[in-house]
Design an enzyme around this catalytic site. Structure first.
Site, PDB file in Angstrom:
ATOM      1  N   THR A  20      98.556 -24.437 100.459  1.00 51.67           N
ATOM      2  CA  THR A  20      99.080 -24.259 101.809  1.00 51.67           C
ATOM      3  C   THR A  20     100.070 -25.337 102.208  1.00 51.67           C
ATOM      4  OG1 THR A  20      97.074 -23.112 102.540  1.00 51.67           O
ATOM      5  CG2 THR A  20      98.414 -24.141 104.253  1.00 51.67           C
ATOM      6  N   THR A  96      93.591 -25.896  99.543  1.00 52.83           N
ATOM      7  CA  THR A  96      92.242 -26.291  99.967  1.00 52.83           C
ATOM      8  C   THR A  96      91.143 -25.380  99.435  1.00 52.83           C
ATOM      9  OG1 THR A  96      92.420 -25.032 102.037  1.00 52.83           O
ATOM     10  CG2 THR A  96      93.129 -27.342 102.079  1.00 52.83           C
ATOM     11  N   ASP A  97      91.453 -24.115  99.130  1.00 48.69           N
ATOM     12  CA  ASP A  97      90.389 -23.178  98.753  1.00 48.69           C
ATOM     13  C   ASP A  97      89.615 -23.638  97.528  1.00 48.69           C
ATOM     14  OD1 ASP A  97      90.858 -21.521 100.873  1.00 48.69           O
ATOM     15  OD2 ASP A  97      92.036 -20.053  99.749  1.00 48.69           O
ATOM     16  N   THR A 167      82.869 -30.759  99.093  1.00 48.01           N
ATOM     17  CA  THR A 167      82.867 -29.314  99.256  1.00 48.01           C
ATOM     18  C   THR A 167      83.649 -28.982 100.517  1.00 48.01           C
ATOM     19  OG1 THR A 167      81.433 -27.339  99.269  1.00 48.01           O
ATOM     20  CG2 THR A 167      80.751 -29.174 100.659  1.00 48.01           C
TER      21      THR A 167
END
Length: 344
Positions: A20, A96-97, A167
């Site tokens: 992103t 980021t995913d 996470t």
């Protein structure tokens, strides 16, 4: 530590791998742009002498992190390893995913590295008003200029975490990541505060890099849920996994399914599958000896995953299986704390 104590003569390589932070609006929605290095250099120009020396480059084929595969972890690790003699640190710009997966994988492949490798990104593209991108990059460069920091970390919202402990906890908040079972390594406010205990890492015995030739194992996950259908167990084994993450309730319990669960685990063990138990709870991890149901898992040969994140367990299995070790050796290596990924 005062910001004036940073080593601004450090040479930091910033590598855009996708995500992103460098995306731009297209007819089909946001997609990676190829000219992020130029756009980012313009944004960073006003920071002048407040940051270490840096150069910015992009991988040949930036990717949407949702499309990331284990081969991409290896591509990034090799990119760093090939340049580690020319730079004092690295900042990896990533989507980021799957950022926590990449940060965890890099932690295993680059364990023992003397330089800081800071993975960061953004929830909002760099060129969008109100973006968190520039602040995250500036923070990552600042952490990379700190002589007390080394190894793979993940920086987000002015906080630095150990990469293999992270996470993703929010798809929209700027504080998008957390390290549920390990304190942050450092925070950046008016000054740079470092947790001296948190930054300590296991002794690697002088090992610097452990990059496999390729990743080829099949690692699957099984999340137990109320009303789980036993037929799912057989279907999963038919896929021929070499590694399996069993996502348990609480401290390590699973439904018995009339004896079908233990039978499934015994068949998996007989096929050489390395099975690791994790907790579905965000904090605390598993302790398989707490309840009788957990003790049964231990007897069946399931590894207690302690307080590993899912991302760390998944990448650790891939990392060990890629080395061509027999399953017994993989099981033994998995129980060791290799790079600070779990409690002792």
């Amino acid at each position: 530590m005062a910001l004036s104590d940073l080593d601004l003569n450090r040479r930091i390589l910033v590598v855009y791998v996708g995500g992103t932070i460098g995306m731009r609006q297209s007819a089909d929605g946001l997609s990676p742009q190829r000219d992020l290095p130029t756009a980012l250099a313009v944004k960073l120009a006003p920071w002048g002498g407040q940051l270490p020396l840096f150069s910015i480059e992009s991988l040949d084929e930036p990717i949407d992190s949702a499309e990331a595969e284990p081969a991409d972890w290896l591509r990034i690790a090799r990119h760093i390893a090939e340049r580690c003699n020319r730079y004092d640190g690295f900042v990896i710009l990533h989507g980021t995913d799957t950022m926590a997966y990449t940060a965890s994988a890099l932690g295993f492949m680059l364990r023992g590295i003397d330089q800081p490798v800071i993975v960061t990104g953004a929830q909002v593209p760099l060129e969008t008003p109100g973006s968190d991108a520039l602040d995250n990059v500036v923070s990552a460069l600042t952490f990379a200029a700190c002589p007390a920091l080394s190894g793979v970390g993940l920086a987000f919202d002015r906080v630095l975490y150990r990469g293999c402990r992270t996470t993703k906890v929010s798809s929209s908040d700027f504080a998008g990541f957390d390290s549920p079972n390990h304190p942050p390594l450092a925070r950046l406010d008016d000054s740079l505060s470092i947790d001296a205990e948190a930054v300590k890492q296991p002794d690697t015995g002088g090992l610097a890099f452990e990059l496999p030739d390729q990743f080829g194992a099949t690692v699957l996950s099984l999340r137990v849920v109320p009303g789980m259908q036993p037929a799912l167990l057989d279907a999963l084994l038919d896929l021929g996994p070499q590694g399996l993450i069993l996502e348990c309730y609480g401290s390590g319990t699973v439904p018995g399914l009339g004896g079908r669960m233990l039978g499934f685990l015994e068949r998996a063990m007989n096929r050489g599958v390395v099975v690791v138990a994790l907790s579905q709870a965000l904090h605390g991890g598993v302790r398989l000896g707490t309840y009788a149901a957990g003790s049964a898992l231990v007897k069946a040969g399931v590894i207690d995953g302690r307080d590993l994140t899912f991302e760390a367990a998944f990448t650790k299995l891939h990392h060990l299986l890629a080395q061509g070790l027999p399953s017994a050796a993989v099981r033994g290596a998995f129980t060791r704390n290799l790079t600070g990924e779990c409690r002792e």
